[in-house]
Design a protein around this motif. Structure first.
Motif, short mmCIF file in Angstrom:
data_model
loop_
_atom_site.label_atom_id
_atom_site.label_comp_id
_atom_site.label_asym_id
_atom_site.label_seq_id
_atom_site.Cartn_x
_atom_site.Cartn_y
_atom_site.Cartn_z
N UNK A 56 0.84 -1.21 0.00
CA UNK A 56 0.00 0.00 0.00
C UNK A 56 0.87 1.25 0.00
N UNK A 57 1.94 1.26 0.78
CA UNK A 57 2.85 2.40 0.83
C UNK A 57 3.56 2.60 -0.51
N UNK A 58 3.92 1.49 -1.14
CA UNK A 58 4.59 1.56 -2.44
C UNK A 58 3.64 2.17 -3.48
N UNK A 59 2.39 1.74 -3.43
CA UNK A 59 1.39 2.28 -4.37
C UNK A 59 1.19 3.77 -4.16
N UNK A 60 1.19 4.19 -2.90
CA UNK A 60 0.99 5.61 -2.58
C UNK A 60 2.09 6.47 -3.21
N UNK A 61 3.33 5.98 -3.14
CA UNK A 61 4.46 6.71 -3.74
C UNK A 61 4.34 6.76 -5.25
N UNK A 62 3.93 5.63 -5.83
CA UNK A 62 3.79 5.57 -7.28
C UNK A 62 2.64 6.47 -7.74
N UNK A 63 1.60 6.57 -6.92
CA UNK A 63 0.47 7.43 -7.25
C UNK A 63 0.93 8.89 -7.32
N UNK A 64 1.77 9.29 -6.38
CA UNK A 64 2.27 10.68 -6.38
C UNK A 64 3.09 10.94 -7.64
N UNK A 65 3.91 9.97 -8.03
CA UNK A 65 4.68 10.12 -9.27
C UNK A 65 3.77 10.25 -10.47
N UNK A 66 2.69 9.46 -10.50
CA UNK A 66 1.73 9.53 -11.60
C UNK A 66 1.06 10.89 -11.64
N UNK A 67 0.76 11.45 -10.48
CA UNK A 67 0.14 12.77 -10.42
C UNK A 67 1.09 13.85 -10.94
N UNK A 91 4.73 2.98 -14.40
CA UNK A 91 5.26 2.48 -13.13
C UNK A 91 4.13 2.21 -12.14
N UNK A 92 3.14 3.11 -12.14
CA UNK A 92 2.01 2.91 -11.23
C UNK A 92 1.21 1.67 -11.63
N UNK A 93 0.97 1.51 -12.94
CA UNK A 93 0.22 0.34 -13.41
C UNK A 93 0.98 -0.94 -13.04
N UNK A 94 2.30 -0.93 -13.22
CA UNK A 94 3.12 -2.08 -12.84
C UNK A 94 2.93 -2.42 -11.36
#
Length: 424
Positions: free
Chosen positions: A11-22, A45-48
């Protein structure tokens, strides 16, 4: 198949990737979302990362390599379409109430609720669905191999949380070939814990068609109340080899009959709307990702085969009349790598089998021999091809071993054998 929660680390990894996507979305210009943003590295990266969370639900589930690849593709496409929805929902937050672009920190703070909704609340249900769907897909492979030797029986867990319409199906007993399993094979809803298990024909009676009609009526009525959304559950993950059906909360009903969903991707495809355009981009990105992965794997295993050749590795085998021969490796042995790649979805062999190729050869059984006339190996003086049936992870394959006959300078005849290819 109890309910699970997403690991905190994921979940934490996804949160970081979400910020990058934004950040990638923040670079967008114009009044409308450009679907090409789906190709941005931060988005991919987020989709991955999202797909990896779903894939983790069946890391330890035993299934064929072909099934695993298909389920991973399903997770990635599902994650891509879900990401497309998240980008769409977040895009309007780029501007403030005066129509001016917000500073990134304010924009990101405003779209955190999108992350919370999609990647915590929704993902929890999707994670559990992926767990059940993948496990039942793996079981379906075994059920299909056994055919109608057994009946399949629908079972609920039998507690107070079982839905009424699912309880109505409990005990339904039918052959695996019955069309009922095309539309009612578990899971049949979010957080569904139902199962289909094999039972002996000698100890169970087949459910009559009249009784079956009564039992499925409750589920059909419940799905009708959901205004079509429950139709996504009317699929068989094992037969379709997909964790999620093509029609799901992030797609439209027409996706069930789309050529793209059937794997017929071509440049002639003309998207009819923005969602279709996004889907085409996502599938194209997956295709490129898959090609890149396969190219890396090919190079790796070709190098490993050539190392075996240079090390002069030989595997002892027995042929007719108990004669022992030594099977070695040759630069032409790299054909087995292409054979695995070409047939990987047909389950001829897996990457793991290549890792253990010496054991695969050693434990194979001699089948026969035939003269070899093709030009491709004549330069190596190959005269015959020997055939061995070998056990691999997903069943059995035929090992094709080339027999070479050379004459040394002193006139002595030398016979050598090398592994050449794999086939069904």
């Amino acid at each position: 198949m109890g309910r699970k929660d997403i690991p905190k680390t994921e979940r934490e990894k996804l949160k970081k990737k979400f910020k990058g996507m934004m950040r990638a979305l923040y670079r967008q210009e114009g009044a409308m979302l450009d679907v090409e943003v789906l190709r941005e590295s931060e988005v991919l990266d987020f989709i991955d990362a999202h797909a990896a969370v779903l894939d983790s639900t069946f890391d330890k589930v035993k299934m064929s390599d072909g099934m695993r690849l298909s389920l991973q593709k399903s997770d990635w496409i599902f994650s891509g379409m879900k990401t497309f929805h998240e980008l769409h929902e977040a895009f309007p937050s780029l501007l403030d109430e005066h129509g001016d672009r917000k500073p990134f920190d304010r924009f990101y703070n405003d779209v955190r609720k999108v992350d919370e909704t999609y990647n915590r609340n929704y993902l929890r249900a999707e994670y559990n669905f992926a767990t059940a769907s993948a496990e039942m897909a793996a079981k379906w492979e075994q059920y299909e191999r056994d055919g109608d030797r057994y009946y399949l029986q629908y079972r609920t867990v039998g507690d107070s949380h079982v839905r009424e319409e699912h309880a109505a199906l409990n005990g339904t007993t039918l052959p695996v070939s019955h069309p009922f399993w095309d539309t009612h094979y578990p899971p049949n809803g979010w957080n569904c814990r139902c199962l289909a298990v094999q039972v002996r024909k000698s100890s169970h009676e087949q459910t009559s068609e009249e009784e079956l009609s009564k039992r499925t009526k409750a589920l059909a009525e419940q799905q009708a109340k959901s205004k079509g959304k429950s139709e996504m559950f009317r699929f068989n993950p094992g037969k379709q080899r997909k964790v999620f059906p093509d029609y799901n909360p992030y797609t439209i009903k027409r996706c069930n009959d789309c050529d793209l969903a059937k794997g017929k991707f071509s440049m002639a495809f003309m998207p009819s709307n923005e969602a279709c355009e996004g889907c085409a981009i996502i599938r194209n990105c997956f295709l490129n990702k898959e090609k890149s992965h396969i190219a890396k794997m090919r190079k790796h295993y070709e190098r490993e085969i050539l190392k075996l050749e240079k090390a002069n590795v030989e595997v002892l085998q027995k042929i007719e009349n108990g004669q022992n021969i030594k099977i070695s490796f040759h630069k032409e042995s790299t054909h087995i790598v292409d054979d695995v790649i070409r047939h990987r979805r047909g389950n001829v062999a897996t990457w793991d089998d290549l890792d253990n190729i010496e054991s695969v050869i050693k434990e194979a059984d001699y089948v026969g021999c035939s003269p070899y006339y093709k030009k491709s190996l004549l330069k190596y003086n190959v005269t015959h091809m020997l055939y061995f049936e070998a056990k691999v992870q997903n069943g059995s394959v035929l090992l094709n071993v080339a027999k070479r006959e050379n004459t040394s300078k002193n006139g002595r005849k030398e016979i050598r054998y090398f592994i050449y290819s794999l086939s069904r």
